[in-house]
Design a protein around this motif. Sequence first.
Motif, PDB file in Angstrom:
ATOM      1  N   SER A   1      16.616 -12.246  85.402  1.00  0.00           N
ATOM      2  CA  SER A   1      15.240 -12.711  85.208  1.00  0.00           C
ATOM      3  C   SER A   1      15.196 -13.999  84.400  1.00  0.00           C
ATOM      4  N   GLY A   2      14.133 -14.767  84.611  1.00  0.00           N
ATOM      5  CA  GLY A   2      13.912 -15.899  83.727  1.00  0.00           C
ATOM      6  C   GLY A   2      13.622 -15.423  82.321  1.00  0.00           C
ATOM      7  N   VAL A   3      12.584 -14.576  82.182  1.00  0.00           N
ATOM      8  CA  VAL A   3      12.237 -13.914  80.921  1.00  0.00           C
ATOM      9  C   VAL A   3      12.065 -12.433  81.215  1.00  0.00           C
ATOM     10  N   GLU A   4      12.768 -11.589  80.462  1.00  0.00           N
ATOM     11  CA  GLU A   4      12.618 -10.142  80.577  1.00  0.00           C
ATOM     12  C   GLU A   4      12.105  -9.592  79.260  1.00  0.00           C
ATOM     13  N   LEU A   5      11.006  -8.831  79.328  1.00  0.00           N
ATOM     14  CA  LEU A   5      10.363  -8.301  78.128  1.00  0.00           C
ATOM     15  C   LEU A   5      10.476  -6.787  78.073  1.00  0.00           C
ATOM     16  N   SER A   6      10.987  -6.290  76.943  1.00  0.00           N
ATOM     17  CA  SER A   6      10.937  -4.862  76.627  1.00  0.00           C
ATOM     18  C   SER A   6      10.302  -4.706  75.247  1.00  0.00           C
ATOM     19  N   SER A   7       9.227  -5.426  75.005  1.00  0.00           N
ATOM     20  CA  SER A   7       8.619  -5.483  73.675  1.00  0.00           C
ATOM     21  C   SER A   7       7.103  -5.537  73.798  1.00  0.00           C
ATOM     22  N   ASP A   8       6.442  -5.403  72.646  1.00  0.00           N
ATOM     23  CA  ASP A   8       4.986  -5.467  72.583  1.00  0.00           C
ATOM     24  C   ASP A   8       4.538  -6.713  71.820  1.00  0.00           C
ATOM     25  N   PHE A   9       3.316  -7.158  72.121  1.00  0.00           N
ATOM     26  CA  PHE A   9       2.635  -8.201  71.355  1.00  0.00           C
ATOM     27  C   PHE A   9       3.374  -9.542  71.358  1.00  0.00           C
ATOM     28  N   SER A  10       4.157  -9.798  72.377  1.00  0.00           N
ATOM     29  CA  SER A  10       4.831 -11.091  72.487  1.00  0.00           C
ATOM     30  C   SER A  10       3.990 -12.051  73.319  1.00  0.00           C
ATOM     31  N   ILE A  11       4.252 -13.341  73.148  1.00  0.00           N
ATOM     32  CA  ILE A  11       3.539 -14.389  73.881  1.00  0.00           C
ATOM     33  C   ILE A  11       4.559 -15.233  74.637  1.00  0.00           C
ATOM     34  N   ILE A  12       4.357 -15.357  75.935  1.00  0.00           N
ATOM     35  CA  ILE A  12       5.191 -16.200  76.797  1.00  0.00           C
ATOM     36  C   ILE A  12       4.287 -17.319  77.287  1.00  0.00           C
ATOM     37  N   GLU A  13       4.469 -18.524  76.770  1.00  0.00           N
ATOM     38  CA  GLU A  13       3.465 -19.578  76.955  1.00  0.00           C
ATOM     39  C   GLU A  13       4.093 -20.922  77.307  1.00  0.00           C
ATOM     40  N   GLY A  14       3.581 -21.531  78.367  1.00  0.00           N
ATOM     41  CA  GLY A  14       3.878 -22.925  78.670  1.00  0.00           C
ATOM     42  C   GLY A  14       5.300 -23.202  79.083  1.00  0.00           C
TER      43      GLY A  14
END
Length: 327
Positions: free
Chosen positions: A250-263
């Motif tokens: 993946s480009g970005v893989e999230l297994s977390s809460d309250f994160s920001i993926i921006e721009g």
Amino acid sequence: MAIINVNPATPGGINGVVNAPTTQPGDVILVENGVYRESVTVPSTKSNIRIVAADENAVLEGDNGFPNAFTLNNVTGVEINGFTIREYTNIGIQVNGNGFNRLVGNKLRQIGGDGIQLNSNGNLVYTNDVSRLNGDGVEVNGNSNWIVKNEISGNKGNGINNLAGNNNTITQNFLVGNNRNGMLINGSNSLIVKNHLHQNMLNGVFVAGVSSVNTVIVDNSISENRGDGVLIESDNAFVGNNSILKNRQSGVELSSDFSIIEGNEIENNKDFGIKINSGADKNLILRNQLCDNQPSNIKNNGANNNFVNNSECKDQSNDESSDESSD
């Protein structure tokens, strides 16, 4: 303050001069060209000395018999500058306790373990060339250190392993072709900015475990890693304005809460552009440019995640639209 010259014929070598009673804080130990087969220990009584190579032809060689090239024990303000360091069985440069030391412009090769290990706070690791080691390029077990403009490549471990430290800054490093992650973060409040992370065998950046909260990852170039570009397991991360291209997962893989993926620019990754795993909730995905990720740009398996003003290639379908939405 004095400049003390050392050459390969100096009795006791570099270590002898460092530990001589006449060597005082502020002194510069200027090491002339040649091969020095020794291990140098800087004790707690020798803060604020500078050990400087005439140029890279001043070589510390361990002959695979000495453990460390330099060991700094409970010192402050020591600089190790400009050495070629090779063939040590354990660590190239190890800093234990105290802090505010400077490791600048060294070349490290063929070390049995890590190139540089910081068990200390507030140190600067700057413009070192750390390659082809059996461990991590740089391992950090301390707080408020600066890792700046190093070239770290082809190591059997991670490029940089923030194993147990908080408030560290990692900036403008080249992390290429390491056998594990380009960067592994186990510590809170890390700033990761303007690094180049390419062709590492696992992830470009891996923020591991639940304790690595408030990691900021901005303005990096992350491409062609065999795992994810960025893998986040800790809450409250900010991933912004990165170029994340052609990673095999993946480009970005999230297994977390309250994160920001921006721009971010997220393109041509092989296991979704942004993948949000089950249990990853209440994240914001904002104003990213996503294109040609496979099998689609976004995969959302979490809950209550918000997607706002992301732009996508028109010919790709996704689990979430690019317009404002929440699950």
